[in-house]
Structure formats: structure tokens, C-alpha cells
Scaffold this motif. Sequence first.
Motif, PDB file in Angstrom:
ATOM      1  N   ARG A 106      35.280  93.935 159.932  1.00  0.00           N
ATOM      2  CA  ARG A 106      34.658  94.294 162.098  1.00  0.00           C
ATOM      3  C   ARG A 106      35.704  93.864 163.034  1.00  0.00           C
ATOM      4  O   ARG A 106      35.640  92.384 162.416  1.00  0.00           O
ATOM      5  N   ALA A 120      34.850  89.659 161.100  1.00  0.00           N
ATOM      6  CA  ALA A 120      34.296  90.004 159.835  1.00  0.00           C
ATOM      7  C   ALA A 120      33.933  91.081 159.307  1.00  0.00           C
ATOM      8  O   ALA A 120      33.720  92.073 159.548  1.00  0.00           O
ATOM      9  N   ASP A 146      37.434  85.271 158.068  1.00  0.00           N
ATOM     10  CA  ASP A 146      35.753  85.646 158.504  1.00  0.00           C
ATOM     11  C   ASP A 146      35.617  84.182 159.970  1.00  0.00           C
ATOM     12  O   ASP A 146      35.409  83.750 159.011  1.00  0.00           O
ATOM     13  N   ARG A 182      34.270  83.309 164.042  1.00  0.00           N
ATOM     14  CA  ARG A 182      33.776  83.201 165.309  1.00  0.00           C
ATOM     15  C   ARG A 182      34.083  82.329 166.671  1.00  0.00           C
ATOM     16  O   ARG A 182      33.963  81.370 165.926  1.00  0.00           O
ATOM     17  N   ARG A 203      43.222  90.987 158.164  1.00  0.00           N
ATOM     18  CA  ARG A 203      42.241  90.453 157.344  1.00  0.00           C
ATOM     19  C   ARG A 203      42.356  88.996 157.842  1.00  0.00           C
ATOM     20  O   ARG A 203      41.117  88.090 157.731  1.00  0.00           O
ATOM     21  N   VAL A 254      34.720  87.748 167.728  1.00  0.00           N
ATOM     22  CA  VAL A 254      33.967  87.820 165.783  1.00  0.00           C
ATOM     23  C   VAL A 254      34.855  88.821 165.513  1.00  0.00           C
ATOM     24  O   VAL A 254      35.161  89.822 165.604  1.00  0.00           O
TER      25      VAL A 254
END
Length: 159
Positions: A114, A111, A25, A27, A134, A109
Motif C-alpha cells: 500500500r 505499508a 514501511d 511515513r 518493498r 506512507v
Amino acid sequence: GEIVGRRAKADPVVQWLRSDMILGDFRLVLEVKLTPAGLPAAGEAPPAASAGVFFRAESAPNGAVRGGYRFNLGGRQWGRLEDQGGRAIPGNAGPLPVNAGEWNTLEIVAAGARIETRLNGVLCDSDDHPAGARQGSVIVALDPGGPAELRPRNLRLAL
């Protein structure tokens, strides 16, 4: 303050810059400038250059990229998101604000399942991809073609 990827002549090989970091995860915000290098002949349009920012990707034994996603840059592909696993991603079908030959801001981004991408502040894709990768590396690639330059700068990564 820039990373410069340059191809001085036509080359059928992708030029890669790979991160050693494995990200799940995150950004990522960065600016990129993609330009054909060299001048076109009189009366000709400059050739289109294309590139991409891969994320949650992995290196294949032959040096290629497999898995993950690709945020496309260049030509009519600006802002298009591709799943390197072969799954179609419809994305933003509308016109995107591209500064051809100038600096453009990309935002990615990731997450969980998503994925959200933006080009110059405009949303390109925001969707769940439950079957997608992932984790993996960030890889910047200059696609095969004629003389071109890809310049990433001002990379900001938040985990």
C-alpha cells in the motif's frame, strides 16, 4: 533548518541527495519549496522547475536511480506518483492545492504493497502496488533544466 539544492545555470544532469537508510514501511512528511532561480527576462514567465522525491528506490551503478517510486514536484506534475519500474499509476486527476514558489507539505506512507501520498493534505494516490518495490532509499532529486532551487525542510520520519 533547510537543505538547499541549487543549480545556478542550465545543467542536463540530475542533482541527487540520497539517504543511506534502507526503508520498508514508513511515513515521511516534509515541506518543500521549488523555485526557478534567477529572474526571467522582461515580459517572460519564469521557467518551470521540476523535481521529485524517490522512495523505496536504489542507486544504479552509474549513479542514477532505479526501482521504487517517484513523487513528482513542479509544473503540471505536482503530486503525480510514478513507478520507476515502468508500471503506470493513474493517481489523482483533479486539481491539487500547490503553493507555487512557496512551501508545500508532502506526505508519503508506505505499508507493504500500500502506497498513499498527499500534497498539502489532499490525497494524491492511495492504492495497492503488489508488484512494486518493498524497500529502498529516499532520494531527493532536482531535475535537469535551468537555474532552480529545491529546499526540503522539517523532515519527519516514522518507522
